[in-house]
Scaffold this active site. Structure first.
Site, PDB file in Angstrom:
ATOM      1  N   ASP A   1       2.577   2.203   3.375  1.00 44.05           N
ATOM      2  CA  ASP A   1       2.149   3.460   3.984  1.00 44.05           C
ATOM      3  C   ASP A   1       1.144   3.071   5.076  1.00 44.05           C
ATOM      4  O   ASP A   1       0.664   1.933   5.105  1.00 44.05           O
ATOM      5  CB  ASP A   1       1.494   4.334   2.913  1.00 44.05           C
ATOM      6  CG  ASP A   1       0.854   5.590   3.482  1.00 44.05           C
ATOM      7  OD1 ASP A   1       1.491   6.256   4.316  1.00 44.05           O
ATOM      8  OD2 ASP A   1      -0.295   5.891   3.108  1.00 44.05           O
ATOM      9  N   MET A   2       0.814   3.981   5.981  1.00 43.67           N
ATOM     10  CA  MET A   2      -0.096   3.614   7.069  1.00 43.67           C
ATOM     11  C   MET A   2      -1.513   4.147   6.862  1.00 43.67           C
ATOM     12  O   MET A   2      -2.463   3.371   6.721  1.00 43.67           O
ATOM     13  CB  MET A   2       0.451   4.097   8.421  1.00 43.67           C
ATOM     14  CG  MET A   2      -0.352   3.567   9.612  1.00 43.67           C
ATOM     15  SD  MET A   2       0.397   3.985  11.214  1.00 43.67           S
ATOM     16  CE  MET A   2      -0.030   5.729  11.355  1.00 43.67           C
ATOM     17  N   ASP A   3      -1.672   5.463   6.854  1.00 48.15           N
ATOM     18  CA  ASP A   3      -3.017   6.060   6.779  1.00 48.15           C
ATOM     19  C   ASP A   3      -3.626   5.825   5.399  1.00 48.15           C
ATOM     20  O   ASP A   3      -3.070   6.231   4.390  1.00 48.15           O
ATOM     21  CB  ASP A   3      -2.951   7.561   7.067  1.00 48.15           C
ATOM     22  CG  ASP A   3      -2.494   7.838   8.489  1.00 48.15           C
ATOM     23  OD1 ASP A   3      -3.335   7.777   9.394  1.00 48.15           O
ATOM     24  OD2 ASP A   3      -1.284   8.080   8.700  1.00 48.15           O
TER      25      ASP A   3
ATOM     26  N   LYS B   1       6.869  13.292   3.040  1.00 49.03           N
ATOM     27  CA  LYS B   1       6.424  13.009   1.675  1.00 49.03           C
ATOM     28  C   LYS B   1       5.823  14.285   1.082  1.00 49.03           C
ATOM     29  O   LYS B   1       5.177  15.030   1.814  1.00 49.03           O
ATOM     30  CB  LYS B   1       5.368  11.895   1.689  1.00 49.03           C
ATOM     31  CG  LYS B   1       5.868  10.561   2.247  1.00 49.03           C
ATOM     32  CD  LYS B   1       4.709   9.576   2.376  1.00 49.03           C
ATOM     33  CE  LYS B   1       5.117   8.288   3.066  1.00 49.03           C
ATOM     34  NZ  LYS B   1       3.977   7.356   3.229  1.00 49.03           N
TER      35      LYS B   1
ATOM     36  N   ASP C   1      -1.663   5.145  -0.926  1.00 48.19           N
ATOM     37  CA  ASP C   1      -3.007   5.579  -1.318  1.00 48.19           C
ATOM     38  C   ASP C   1      -3.022   7.047  -1.724  1.00 48.19           C
ATOM     39  O   ASP C   1      -4.012   7.523  -2.276  1.00 48.19           O
ATOM     40  CB  ASP C   1      -4.011   5.392  -0.172  1.00 48.19           C
ATOM     41  CG  ASP C   1      -3.779   6.387   0.954  1.00 48.19           C
ATOM     42  OD1 ASP C   1      -4.741   7.058   1.361  1.00 48.19           O
ATOM     43  OD2 ASP C   1      -2.637   6.500   1.427  1.00 48.19           O
TER      44      ASP C   1
END
Length: 218
Positions: free
Chosen positions: A12-14, A146, A171
């Site tokens: 995931d990125m953020d 998501k 996260d």
């Protein structure tokens, strides 16, 4: 888990690659407060991991405001986060080590994010990590973001790896639900203040930061 049971790691990125969750929450509260939506930073944690248009819709359904324009409000929030990334953006702890570890273990590396392409571009440029990723997938233009699994399934497909042979690193609870629904193995790295919540038990593993990914990959 033996890394022989894996062929790919999807990040995931953020909140996993870059520390943007506080910026998202700050931007969300700032823009929505101006529209008369009485939310706090604590309230904004509810929408962590949701795609931006779903986030705006979520609050509009609870606190409708006049002249509703989802796209305009979403863009205002995104612009604030992009500015934050370009000026203050910092990698999350252990990111480069984790990416190098995946390469050493000859695992394919993917990115599956709810964030828009302009945010992905800003993060890849700020951290100079684009060359690590063999597939970058955004839920930006999908029917659902998501917790729907589509963005993860698309990333596995782009990598040419069966979803069950992918490890997803998340996260947010919404992201974890998406990865589980895609039949992937999962690692949860929740924010420290949320780490004791029982809901993270739906993940196969839970670690404090990416520097500890060796514990999962062996």
């Amino acid at each position: 888990m033996s890394s022989t049971a894996l062929e790919a790691v999807i990040f995931d990125m953020d909140g996993i690659i870059i520390d943007t969750e506080p910026a998202w929450q700050r931007a969300e509260v700032e823009v929505l407060n101006q529209l008369g939506v009485p939310i706090s930073v604590e309230d904004a944690e509810i929408t962590t991991g949701l795609r931006i248009d779903f986030l705006v819709s979520y609050w509009y359904q609870r606190y409708p405001w006049p002249n509703y324009d989802n796209q305009q409000v979403a863009q205002q929030i995104i612009d604030k986060v992009v500015t934050f990334i370009e000026t203050e953006g910092q990698p999350m702890r252990g990111v480069i080590d984790a990416l190098n570890l995946c390469q050493q273990k000859q695992l394919k590396i993917g990115l599956a994010t709810s964030s828009s392409s302009d945010l992905i571009t800003a993060v890849m440029g700020k951290l100079d990590i684009k060359e690590y990723f063999m597939a970058i997938e955004s839920a930006e233009n999908l029917k659902y973001g998501k917790p729907h699994p589509e963005v993860y399934l698309n990333c596995a497909d782009a990598l040419g790896v069966h979803p069950s042979l992918c490890l997803a690193i998340e996260d947010s609870f919404n992201g974890l639900v998406a990865a589980r629904a895609a039949s992937m193995q999962t690692v949860a790295i929740p924010a420290a203040e949320l780490a004791q919540q029982s809901r993270w038990q739906i993940g196969h593993h839970q670690i404090k930061h990416l520097g500890l990914l060796t514990k999962v990959l062996g």
